[in-house]
Motif scaffolding. Sequence first.
Motif, mmCIF file in Angstrom:
data_model
loop_
_atom_site.group_PDB
_atom_site.id
_atom_site.type_symbol
_atom_site.label_atom_id
_atom_site.label_comp_id
_atom_site.label_asym_id
_atom_site.label_seq_id
_atom_site.Cartn_x
_atom_site.Cartn_y
_atom_site.Cartn_z
ATOM 1 N N SER A 25 0.832 -1.197 0.000
ATOM 2 C CA SER A 25 0.000 0.000 0.000
ATOM 3 C C SER A 25 0.868 1.249 0.000
ATOM 4 C CB SER A 25 -0.911 0.013 1.232
ATOM 5 O OG SER A 25 -0.119 0.060 2.391
ATOM 6 N N VAL A 26 0.278 2.326 -0.482
ATOM 7 C CA VAL A 26 0.941 3.628 -0.489
ATOM 8 C C VAL A 26 -0.042 4.641 0.086
ATOM 9 C CG1 VAL A 26 2.059 5.404 -1.895
ATOM 10 C CG2 VAL A 26 2.253 3.002 -2.567
ATOM 11 N N GLU A 27 0.363 5.305 1.153
ATOM 12 C CA GLU A 27 -0.489 6.338 1.744
ATOM 13 C C GLU A 27 -0.331 7.640 0.963
ATOM 14 O OE1 GLU A 27 -2.493 5.945 4.431
ATOM 15 O OE2 GLU A 27 -1.857 3.875 4.830
ATOM 16 N N LEU A 34 10.127 0.261 -4.244
ATOM 17 C CA LEU A 34 10.229 -1.193 -4.416
ATOM 18 C C LEU A 34 11.674 -1.505 -4.762
ATOM 19 C CD1 LEU A 34 7.269 -2.114 -6.827
ATOM 20 C CD2 LEU A 34 7.347 -2.371 -4.337
ATOM 21 N N ILE A 35 12.268 -2.381 -3.965
ATOM 22 C CA ILE A 35 13.657 -2.786 -4.196
ATOM 23 C C ILE A 35 13.651 -4.266 -4.556
ATOM 24 C CG2 ILE A 35 15.929 -3.091 -3.065
ATOM 25 C CD1 ILE A 35 15.366 -0.229 -2.986
ATOM 26 N N LEU A 159 -0.698 9.914 -8.140
ATOM 27 C CA LEU A 159 0.298 8.887 -7.819
ATOM 28 C C LEU A 159 1.236 8.794 -9.012
ATOM 29 C CD1 LEU A 159 1.410 6.492 -6.117
ATOM 30 C CD2 LEU A 159 -0.188 5.023 -7.366
ATOM 31 N N LEU A 160 2.494 9.148 -8.775
ATOM 32 C CA LEU A 160 3.490 9.100 -9.841
ATOM 33 C C LEU A 160 4.269 7.795 -9.733
ATOM 34 C CD1 LEU A 160 5.151 10.539 -12.120
ATOM 35 C CD2 LEU A 160 6.535 11.560 -10.282
ATOM 36 N N LEU A 161 4.325 7.043 -10.830
ATOM 37 C CA LEU A 161 5.068 5.785 -10.861
ATOM 38 C C LEU A 161 6.385 6.017 -11.602
ATOM 39 C CD1 LEU A 161 2.143 3.397 -11.967
ATOM 40 C CD2 LEU A 161 2.885 3.905 -9.626
ATOM 41 N N THR A 190 2.374 12.018 -4.394
ATOM 42 C CA THR A 190 2.664 10.685 -3.866
ATOM 43 C C THR A 190 3.444 9.913 -4.929
ATOM 44 O OG1 THR A 190 0.556 10.816 -2.726
ATOM 45 C CG2 THR A 190 1.575 8.635 -2.844
ATOM 46 N N ILE A 191 4.477 9.190 -4.500
ATOM 47 C CA ILE A 191 5.342 8.517 -5.474
ATOM 48 C C ILE A 191 5.572 7.054 -5.107
ATOM 49 C CG2 ILE A 191 7.658 8.474 -6.538
ATOM 50 C CD1 ILE A 191 7.850 11.468 -6.118
ATOM 51 N N LEU A 192 5.465 6.198 -6.124
ATOM 52 C CA LEU A 192 5.927 4.818 -5.996
ATOM 53 C C LEU A 192 7.098 4.666 -6.958
ATOM 54 C CD1 LEU A 192 5.610 1.974 -4.792
ATOM 55 C CD2 LEU A 192 4.014 1.452 -6.631
ATOM 56 N N LEU A 193 8.243 4.313 -6.371
ATOM 57 C CA LEU A 193 9.507 4.306 -7.102
ATOM 58 C C LEU A 193 10.067 2.888 -7.149
ATOM 59 C CD1 LEU A 193 12.094 6.026 -8.064
ATOM 60 C CD2 LEU A 193 12.712 6.101 -5.648
ATOM 61 N N VAL A 194 10.555 2.476 -8.307
ATOM 62 C CA VAL A 194 11.312 1.235 -8.417
ATOM 63 C C VAL A 194 12.769 1.608 -8.568
ATOM 64 C CG1 VAL A 194 11.919 -0.575 -10.074
ATOM 65 C CG2 VAL A 194 9.552 -0.297 -9.373
#
Length: 239
Positions: A25-27, A34-35, A159-161, A190-194
């Motif tokens: 989840s991402v608040e 993600l690693i 949400l930025l991927l 909000t960011i989800l980063l790989v």
Amino acid sequence: MPLLEIKDMTVGYGRIEALHGISLSVESGELVTLIGANGAGKTTTMRAISGVRPLTRGSIMFDGQDITRMKAHLRVLAGIVQAPEGRGVFPGMTVQENLDMGHYARKFANKAEYQATLDHVFELFPRLKERRAQMGGTMSGGEQQMVAIGRALMARPRLLLLDEPSMGLAPMIIQQIFRIVSEINATGTTILLVEQNAQQALSRSDRAYILETGEVVKSGPGPELLADPAIKEAYLGVA
Ligand code: ATP
């Protein structure tokens, strides 16, 4: 309620299952990373969230809405925007035209919103403002990454991927990209980063998930994972 909530997500390519039921989840307001090693399933996770790979099991909720089967372009309108994988700048278009392409994703945008968003992108990337008339294909690797991120921002993501924005860049440029990622997050996105660059990513993340062969094996605050001996050994190249 988290902005993004993934439950028990399974995704495959034909008969090969790449993700074996992951939950994360991402608040709202967070920077989450993600690693994982090559082939762990990071890119597949991003593709499932942006809607270009279907789930075979599980669910994705975004802002309280079930988007598990929502089409990719509708997810962009809902605010889930991915910076193109492997940069993906249009080489024969100017920097300005590349940025404008990002804005076309917003069907109902008005001129004032366009200008405010463009100003914001140019504030983050003064280099792009200087080079707005230059062809995308003639920009350096780091600059192209800036164009790719800037283009995603033009769609005003909630949400930025970002899938490995530091890939293939020189160390000094990597620093710069990470600083900008933190700044984008600090200004409310909000960011989800790989990332493969675990040191940088973990030190800047609110939280992170460790993926191994299609499963989440660990999660926690970024700095906490950074201090974890097992993670140091596996991802930071120190025993
Ligand atoms: P990398 O950092 O190398 O991109 P990753 O963690 O992003 O790794 P994925 O690209 O998500 O990993 O791959 C997860 C698994 O799915 C791997 O076993 C990979 O071989 C497989 N896979 C990925 N893309 C495809 C595809 N288009 N067709 C078949 N299998 C695929």
